[in-house]
Scaffold this motif. Structure first.
Motif: not given
Length: 505
Positions: A109-125, A139-147
């Motif tokens: 879910x985090x890697x499908x969101x706009x916040x991750x898309x804006x980073x321009x990084x490849x997703x991790x399967x 998951x913890x890093x994505x949660x902190x980015x969202x916070x």
């Protein structure tokens, strides 16, 4: 004519809505559904090929379903449930089947969101080969980015935007709020105000109208200006002996204003700033009630003897309070456009307002706070004058026209400041000091006016100097956060418990 189109509901994968009575009505989150299919498949020891053969579907389609990228039809869901030996309800449950599956879903879910898309990084399967500790860290890093992204509503940039919006709103309404004026006047009169300065006793009566009493304490939490105990009807202020008693009246009135204006806990930093503007305005309306103030100002205008220092002394307030209050009333009641500035001794604009066309310095977003004011303007020229006990006067020619200003300087623990109230040249005739011969010319924002050094000086010193800049600590400071930004809630609650009536402890 009634519509025959079935009602719609949002689809979990973000695609267009579908009719509520479509064949695939039983619906769970597609990512969770996919992980449950994978969980039951691997638990049964089945490969994608084997499950595909059992339900008559290509393994590639099953892979897309397991990854939440394809929504299966009801008929296929029923076949999958039968092949995996589970009920359809169990297959469609929204709960992840395991902790690992929950982490995989969260990462997906985090890697499908706009916040991750804006980073321009490849997703991790999020495959089974990904180690669990790595998955937990991601998951913890994505949660902190969202916070942090969520808290961005309280960044300095957001605060500056909110300040700019408020300033432009005040400008559009000539800095005048008639509803607050009426409320303040009514409360002050009801509490016994007649004329002149508002007394501390009158302020106390205003608090009593709302069921509150004022308590002066010497241990007020350091992060607060006042604390209101809503349960026990108390407004806590600093000691009455504190220097500058005018400030105590204003603090009490601002605390009262929250109740009068029906404020609720601010839901954003912008709302917090708006409430601050409103309570400050209410306090000013009480300290300098409209009817008495307008009568005073109109009389002085007829005499062509308007002066902020007289306005200040007539109502027993600070020069800054009188200057800002003048901006509330000057345009609506006197027909005079006006500007107000407060500038530090470094030339930075701390607070400003104008509806007379004065070109305030602003950044690209329109924010004026912290911008450098032209050295030729009266508000900065005042620092160079020897006699600062009284107001000084100056005309300033600018690209937007000529303006007249009265300026008063002051000192705080953080340094010197100056307050200026000014009007266009045509309105100067109503003010004391209009006959001043002091006149300056400003061409700002042209940098050659006062920001760019003379060519001779630059040629002489540019390569022969290396100054060490003084760090402005506020640049590195985090913007206050919390429901009431900057307030230490732990300290406040301990304070309230300490001072509450004994029966409430």
């Amino acid at each position: 004519m009634p519509s025959t189109t079935p009602p719609t509901r949002p689809r979990p994968n973000g695609r267009s809505p579908r009719p509520a009575d479509s064949p695939t009505e039983p619906q769970a989150d597609l990512i969770t559904l996919g992980r449950r299919v994978r969980h039951f498949r691997t638990a049964r020891g089945l490969t994608l090929d084997a499950l595909g053969e059992a339900v008559g579907t290509a393994p590639s389609l099953l892979s897309m379903i397991e990854n939440g990228r394809r929504e299966p039809r009801l008929s296929l869901l029923q076949q999958l449930a039968q092949a995996l030996d589970v009920s359809l309800t169990e297959l469609l449950t929204d709960e992840p089947p395991s902790r690992r599956a929950a982490l995989e879903i969260a990462l997906d879910r985090a890697q499908r969101g706009p916040l991750f898309a804006g980073l321009g990084l490849p997703p991790v399967k999020a495959s089974q080969k990904l180690p669990l500790p790595v998955l937990e860290n991601l998951v913890g890093l994505h949660a902190e980015l969202q916070r942090r992204a969520t808290e961005a509503v309280a960044t300095p940039e957001e605060a500056r935007r909110a300040n700019t919006e408020l300033r432009l709103e005040r400008q559009a309404r000539d800095n005048y709020y008639p509803e607050i004026e009426a409320l303040a006047e009514e409360m002050a009169r009801k509490a016994g105000y007649t004329v002149g300065a508002l007394t501390h006793r009158t302020v106390a009566r205003m608090a009593e109208q709302l069921g509150f009493t004022i308590w002066h304490v010497d241990d007020l939490p350091h992060s607060t200006r006042t604390v209101t105990d809503l349960e026990n009807g108390r407004i806590y202020l600093p000691p009455a002996s504190i220097p500058g008693g005018h400030g105590l009246r204003s603090l009490a009135l601002q605390a009262i204003a929250h109740r009068v204006l029906g404020h609720e806990r601010p839901r954003s930093y912008a709302e917090f700033l708006r409430q601050r503007v409103e309570i400050t305005y209410f306090a000013a309306c009480c300290l300098i009630p409209q009817s008495a103030a307008v009568d005073f100002l109109e009389r002085r205008k007829r005499e062509k003897d308007l002066a902020v220092e007289d306005f200040r002394d007539a109502f027993g307030v600070t020069h800054e309070a009188a200057a800002q209050r003048f901006t509330n009333l000057a345009t609506v009641h006197l027909g005079i456009p006006v500007h107000f500035l407060r500038v530090g001794d470094d030339g930075a604009l701390f607070r400003g307002y104008e509806n007379d066309g004065l070109p305030l310095p602003a950044d690209v977003a329109g924010a004026i706070e912290g911008q450098m004011v032209c050295r030729k303007w009266a508000v900065r020229e005042a620092f160079t004058r020897r006699d600062r006990a009284q107001e000084s006067y100056q005309y300033t020619d600018t690209p937007a026209g000529t303006f007249w200003c009265s300026t008063q300087t002051g000192t705080t623990t953080t340094g010197q400041f100056s307050i200026a109230v000014g009007v266009p040249f045509a309105s100067a005739k109503w003010f004391r000091g209009r006959d001043t011969t002091v006149r300056r010319q400003s061409t700002c924002p042209d940098e050659s006016c006062c920001r760019r050094p003379a060519a001779e000086a630059a040629a002489r010193w540019e390569d022969a100097s290396w100054p060490s800049a003084r760090m402005h600590q506020h640049v590195l400071s985090a913007l206050p956060s919390g429901a009431f930004p900057g307030v230490d809630a732990t300290e406040v609650y301990a304070f309230l418990a300490k001072h509450a009536p004994s029966s409430d402890r």
